[in-house]
Design a protein around this motif. Structure first.
Motif, PDB file in Angstrom:
ATOM      1  N   HIS A   1      11.593  -0.697 -15.526  1.00  0.00           N
ATOM      2  CA  HIS A   1      10.822  -0.090 -16.642  1.00  0.00           C
ATOM      3  C   HIS A   1      11.991   0.910 -17.703  1.00  0.00           C
TER       4      HIS A   1
ATOM      5  N   GLU B   1      19.196  -1.959  -4.735  1.00  0.00           N
ATOM      6  CA  GLU B   1      17.727  -1.582  -4.669  1.00  0.00           C
ATOM      7  C   GLU B   1      17.607  -0.648  -5.776  1.00  0.00           C
TER       8      GLU B   1
ATOM      9  N   TRP C   1      12.939   1.234   5.670  1.00  0.00           N
ATOM     10  CA  TRP C   1      13.681  -0.253   5.415  1.00  0.00           C
ATOM     11  C   TRP C   1      14.723   0.138   4.227  1.00  0.00           C
TER      12      TRP C   1
ATOM     13  N   TYR D   1       6.042   2.878 -17.369  1.00  0.00           N
ATOM     14  CA  TYR D   1       5.176   2.107 -16.831  1.00  0.00           C
ATOM     15  C   TYR D   1       3.904   1.589 -17.317  1.00  0.00           C
TER      16      TYR D   1
ATOM     17  N   THR E   1       0.871  -1.225   0.121  1.00  0.00           N
ATOM     18  CA  THR E   1       0.072  -0.163  -0.014  1.00  0.00           C
ATOM     19  C   THR E   1       0.753   1.294   0.133  1.00  0.00           C
ATOM     20  N   GLY E   2       2.206   1.043  -0.425  1.00  0.00           N
ATOM     21  CA  GLY E   2       2.919   2.186  -0.433  1.00  0.00           C
ATOM     22  C   GLY E   2       2.903   3.042  -1.547  1.00  0.00           C
ATOM     23  N   TRP E   3       4.177   3.876  -1.879  1.00  0.00           N
ATOM     24  CA  TRP E   3       4.259   4.651  -2.852  1.00  0.00           C
ATOM     25  C   TRP E   3       4.034   4.048  -4.510  1.00  0.00           C
ATOM     26  N   PHE E   4       4.673   2.855  -4.468  1.00  0.00           N
ATOM     27  CA  PHE E   4       4.678   2.257  -6.034  1.00  0.00           C
ATOM     28  C   PHE E   4       3.651   1.561  -6.160  1.00  0.00           C
TER      29      PHE E   4
ATOM     30  N   GLY F   1       9.843  -5.195 -12.713  1.00  0.00           N
ATOM     31  CA  GLY F   1       9.670  -3.564 -13.114  1.00  0.00           C
ATOM     32  C   GLY F   1      11.018  -2.925 -13.360  1.00  0.00           C
TER      33      GLY F   1
ATOM     34  N   GLU G   1       8.028  -5.901  -8.321  1.00  0.00           N
ATOM     35  CA  GLU G   1       8.913  -4.479  -8.517  1.00  0.00           C
ATOM     36  C   GLU G   1      10.409  -5.426  -8.181  1.00  0.00           C
ATOM     37  N   LYS G   2      11.178  -4.632  -8.857  1.00  0.00           N
ATOM     38  CA  LYS G   2      12.636  -4.777  -8.543  1.00  0.00           C
ATOM     39  C   LYS G   2      13.098  -3.986  -7.211  1.00  0.00           C
TER      40      LYS G   2
END
Ligand code: NAD
Length: 329
Positions: free
Chosen positions: A127, A175, A162, A279, A15-18, A125, A98-99
């Motif tokens: 992209h 990351e 994190w 994206y 439920t975060g940014w991405f 991801g 997502e990566k």
């Protein structure tokens, strides 16, 4: 949407940014419905789900039991991979993840073997691959005699807790800078050897609870003999950054950044802006694959992304061991 074409029901984990970036794109696509969101708490998930007319869940098994999903997007921090992918594999639900694939190689290797034995459709991801300038770069490199590349991801420390923990993100090269390693592989071929130097130079490390290296430089040798160096730092102040990869060839310089590609030849410089939304193209390719079974438009699947992840993890190992690391074929 033309009649008879089934609506794709999508679940999102995180439920975060991405997760919100992906949810926004998906909810604007024809024939696609964001059906369910899974978060670290049911409350957070329901809050996000209400924006898309979806249902919110606090447990992945509840979401998968409660919905008939055609595909799932995984948008969790690097530390949280493993169990999520295993549950989707067990239920044969295609996923876009997502990566990066994890903080080390053990979990992704296990997931990869499950994917290979089930032929599940996956997308990762990376992209940059979907940018028109990346394709133009790849095509130019196929025509030119390239010698080397130098790249950098110079920026500030992302605010999420994190990210600054080694066991949370794996560090900046795994990351974030992974995008440039992936672009290098996509355009120039497989990496055979890496040698890295990492350091900790930031003055306020302890105050900020930073564990990861904040400066690093990684030299890479490709199987073709082509060499590259990609450096990164996360100690810059907010709003100051430089991200890109420049190839040096006998014909000139190919200078790529997320915004544009600039080609400098003797007496002439040409620039192409990146006009497309990578994206949106990434999601269109994945949804097409899930709908039709034709995965040919997916430019980075799990097996391919795993090879990028091996390189970034080898860099971490090299920095710790103080010696070059060879990457197996
Ligand atoms: N491709 C890109 O351009 C791009 C851009 C941004 C982020 N990402 C990737 O997306 C992933 C998520 O990034 P983000 O910026 O959305 O992060 P975030 O911290 O904003 O959100 C992560 C979400 O994951 C969920 N989660 C599940 N398990 C968790 C755990 N153990 N600890 C914390 N959260 C947990 C939570 O719902 C949380 O909201 C990362 O791997 C990141 O690299 C990719």
């Amino acid at each position: 949407m033309s009649r008879g074409v089934k609506t794709m029901r999508i679940g999102i984990i995180g439920t975060g940014w991405f997760s919100k970036v992906h949810a926004g794109i998906l909810s604007g696509m024809e024939g696609v419905q964001v059906k369910a969101i899974c978060g670290t708490s049911a409350e957070k998930a329901q809050q996000m789900a209400s924006r898309y007319g979806a249902s919110g869940y606090g447990q992945l098994s509840d979401m998968l039991d409660g919905e008939r999903l055609d595909a799932v997007y995984i948008c969790v921090p690097p530390l949280a991979h493993g169990e999520v992918e295993r549950q989707l594999l067990q239920r044969k639900i295609p996923f876009l993840v997502e990566k990066p694939l994890g903080i080390g190689t053990e979990v992704p290797l296990d997931i990869l073997s499950g994917i290979q034995s089930s032929s599940l459709i996956t997308s990762v991801g990376y992209h940059f691959r979907y940018m028109e300038t990346s394709l133009r770069l790849k095509e130019a490199l196929a025509r030119q005699s390239a010698g080397m590349a130098v790249g950098q991801w110079m920026g500030s420390m992302p605010q999420v807790a994190w990210w600054r923990k080694q066991a949370g993100s794996g560090g900046q090269f795994i990351e974030q800078t992974t995008h440039l390693v992936d672009l290098l592989r996509y355009c120039a071929g497989e990496v055979e050897e890496v040698q890295a130097l990492y350091g900790q130079r930031m003055q306020r490390r302890e105050d900020l609870g930073v564990e990861v290296a904040d400066v690093g430089t990684v030299s890479l040798r490709l199987r073709s003999g082509f060499i590259a160096n990609i450096s990164n730092t996360c100690l810059l102040p907010t709003g100051v950054s430089r991200v890109g990869l420049t190839f040096y060839t006998e014909e000139g310089m190919l200078d790529w950044s997320p915004e544009r590609l600039r080609m400098s030849e003797t007496g002439q410089t040409t620039e192409w802006p990146n006009g497309s939304d990578p994206y949106a193209l990434e999601s269109a390719a994945f949804i097409h694959a899930v709908r039709t079974g034709d995965a040919s438009r997916i430019l980075s699947d799990y097996a391919d992304a795993f090879r990028t992840h091996l390189v970034t993890c080898a860099a971490l190992e090299s920095a710790a061991a103080g010696r070059p690391i060879l990457i197996s074929e």
